[in-house]
Write a protein that holds these residues in place. Structure first.
Motif, PDB file in Angstrom:
ATOM      1  N   SER A   8       0.819  -1.210   0.000  1.00  0.00           N
ATOM      2  CA  SER A   8       0.000   0.000   0.000  1.00  0.00           C
ATOM      3  C   SER A   8       0.855   1.264   0.000  1.00  0.00           C
ATOM      4  CB  SER A   8      -0.930   0.011   1.219  1.00  0.00           C
ATOM      5  OG  SER A   8      -0.181   0.072   2.422  1.00  0.00           O
ATOM      6  N   GLN A   9       2.093   1.144   0.481  1.00  0.00           N
ATOM      7  CA  GLN A   9       2.970   2.312   0.540  1.00  0.00           C
ATOM      8  C   GLN A   9       3.381   2.791  -0.851  1.00  0.00           C
ATOM      9  OE1 GLN A   9       3.354   3.528   3.713  1.00  0.00           O
ATOM     10  NE2 GLN A   9       2.018   1.804   4.173  1.00  0.00           N
ATOM     11  N   VAL A  10       3.278   1.892  -1.833  1.00  0.00           N
ATOM     12  CA  VAL A  10       3.618   2.277  -3.212  1.00  0.00           C
ATOM     13  C   VAL A  10       2.408   2.116  -4.136  1.00  0.00           C
ATOM     14  CG1 VAL A  10       6.091   1.846  -3.055  1.00  0.00           C
ATOM     15  CG2 VAL A  10       4.568  -0.068  -3.549  1.00  0.00           C
ATOM     16  N   GLY A  11       1.215   2.068  -3.529  1.00  0.00           N
ATOM     17  CA  GLY A  11      -0.018   2.046  -4.302  1.00  0.00           C
ATOM     18  C   GLY A  11      -0.303   0.752  -5.033  1.00  0.00           C
ATOM     19  N   HIS A  31     -10.514  -8.487   9.470  1.00  0.00           N
ATOM     20  CA  HIS A  31     -10.269  -7.166  10.044  1.00  0.00           C
ATOM     21  C   HIS A  31      -8.775  -6.921  10.281  1.00  0.00           C
ATOM     22  CE1 HIS A  31     -14.554  -7.856  10.916  1.00  0.00           C
ATOM     23  NE2 HIS A  31     -14.655  -6.547  10.749  1.00  0.00           N
ATOM     24  N   LYS A  32      -8.109  -7.877  10.886  1.00  0.00           N
ATOM     25  CA  LYS A  32      -6.679  -7.726  11.125  1.00  0.00           C
ATOM     26  C   LYS A  32      -5.897  -7.756   9.811  1.00  0.00           C
ATOM     27  CE  LYS A  32      -3.187  -7.223  13.928  1.00  0.00           C
ATOM     28  NZ  LYS A  32      -3.054  -6.009  14.748  1.00  0.00           N
ATOM     29  N   LEU A  34      -2.543  -4.961   5.741  1.00  0.00           N
ATOM     30  CA  LEU A  34      -2.400  -4.626   4.322  1.00  0.00           C
ATOM     31  C   LEU A  34      -2.511  -3.123   4.073  1.00  0.00           C
ATOM     32  CD1 LEU A  34      -4.588  -7.538   2.953  1.00  0.00           C
ATOM     33  CD2 LEU A  34      -2.184  -7.183   2.361  1.00  0.00           C
ATOM     34  N   PHE A  35      -3.453  -2.461   4.725  1.00  0.00           N
ATOM     35  CA  PHE A  35      -3.684  -1.043   4.477  1.00  0.00           C
ATOM     36  C   PHE A  35      -2.572  -0.172   5.059  1.00  0.00           C
ATOM     37  CE2 PHE A  35      -8.638  -1.268   4.130  1.00  0.00           C
ATOM     38  CZ  PHE A  35      -8.514  -2.212   3.125  1.00  0.00           C
ATOM     39  N   LEU A  36      -2.157  -0.477   6.292  1.00  0.00           N
ATOM     40  CA  LEU A  36      -1.175   0.375   6.973  1.00  0.00           C
ATOM     41  C   LEU A  36       0.268   0.016   6.621  1.00  0.00           C
ATOM     42  CD1 LEU A  36      -2.803   0.699  10.525  1.00  0.00           C
ATOM     43  CD2 LEU A  36      -3.088   2.170   8.516  1.00  0.00           C
ATOM     44  N   GLY A  37       0.522  -1.241   6.325  1.00  0.00           N
ATOM     45  CA  GLY A  37       1.873  -1.645   5.946  1.00  0.00           C
ATOM     46  C   GLY A  37       2.907  -1.450   7.040  1.00  0.00           C
TER      47      GLY A  37
END
Length: 247
Positions: free
Chosen positions: A132-135, A153-154, A159-162
């Motif tokens: 996610s940090q590089v889209g 949820h976890k 995945l979203f926050l990386g």
């Protein structure tokens, strides 16, 4: 020197990601040869266990960011296809695969480790899904494996926050089987592999398949699959009739 070092000691096949100057970032040669070796291990009856590890300072940094920047859309699509083939080969191999992780297991390399059957890590190891940090969207089966281990949820948080996880956090989350000091990692993995190599390989393979399939099977289907596999071929080629009585 090859991007993947292949060594066989007795019944144990060791596959070492070997681009230490690039933190073992994936190359086409590495993934292609890894897939080939895993597929060959299926038909090689002398191989009972596979160990996957990394040379140098880390297990692997995952995809090679430098080559990604130069790749076209079709190149990226083909790379993902080759990685997916490797992940499926690992899942389909009816023999145990152990990932020995030290340093970083980042991005697709974390997913590669998750595709194995066991992960033994050193105390200083770190795990991160930085897509996610590089889209990007996680490739290599991460969306599948993460959800199975920690739930939706976890999995979405990771995945979203990386955010990186240390070994202790990864162990508590259920990703790791064992944590050991770095200087004991090789011996621990070798000992674990040796123990598995002396077990019932055919039964391991059947159990692995049922466990991997269990998330989309009903209880009745699992019981039916177990029943249909009560007649297994032993390592010496003789047929064993397994008792249906509870162990």
């Amino acid at each position: 020197m090859s991007d993947l070092v292949v060594e066989k000691q007795g019944t144990i096949l060791s596959l070492t990601l070997n681009r230490p100057d690039r933190l073992n970032a994936f190359s086409e040669e590495m993934i292609g040869k890894l897939t080939s070796e895993i597929k060959q291990a299926q038909s090689d009856e002398s191989i009972k266990v596979v160990i996957l590890n990394g040379a140098g300072r880390s297990f692997s940094a995952g995809g090679d960011v430098k080559t990604m920047g130069q790749a076209s859309g079709s190149d990226v699509y083909e790379h993902i296809g080759r990685l997916n083939e490797c992940i499926l080969a690992m899942q389909n191999l009816e023999k145990p695969i152990i990932s020995a992780v030290h340093g970083f297991a980042a991005g697709a390399a974390f997913n590669l480790a998750l595709a194995s059957d066991f992960i033994i890590a050193s105390e200083e190891s770190r795990f991160v899904l930085s897509f996610s940090q590089v889209g990007l969207i996680s490739d290599g089966g991460g969306l599948y494996f993460l959800t199975k281990v920690v739930g939706p949820h976890k999995a979405k948080e990771l995945l979203f926050l990386g955010e990186p996880m240390n070994a202790d956090t990864a162990y508590k989350a259920g990703f790791l089987n064992r944590i050991v000091p770095l200087n004991q990692l090789k011996d621990e993995v070798t000992s674990f592999a040796s123990r598995l190599s002396q077990g019932p390989t055919k039964a391991y393979g059947k159990m692995k398949k049922i466990v991997n399939d269990s998330f989309h099977l009903t209880l009745e289907q699992v019981l039916e699959q177990v029943g249909s596999r009560l007649f297994l071929t032993s390592n010496d080629g003789k047929t064993n009739t397994l008792s249906a009585k509870p162990a």
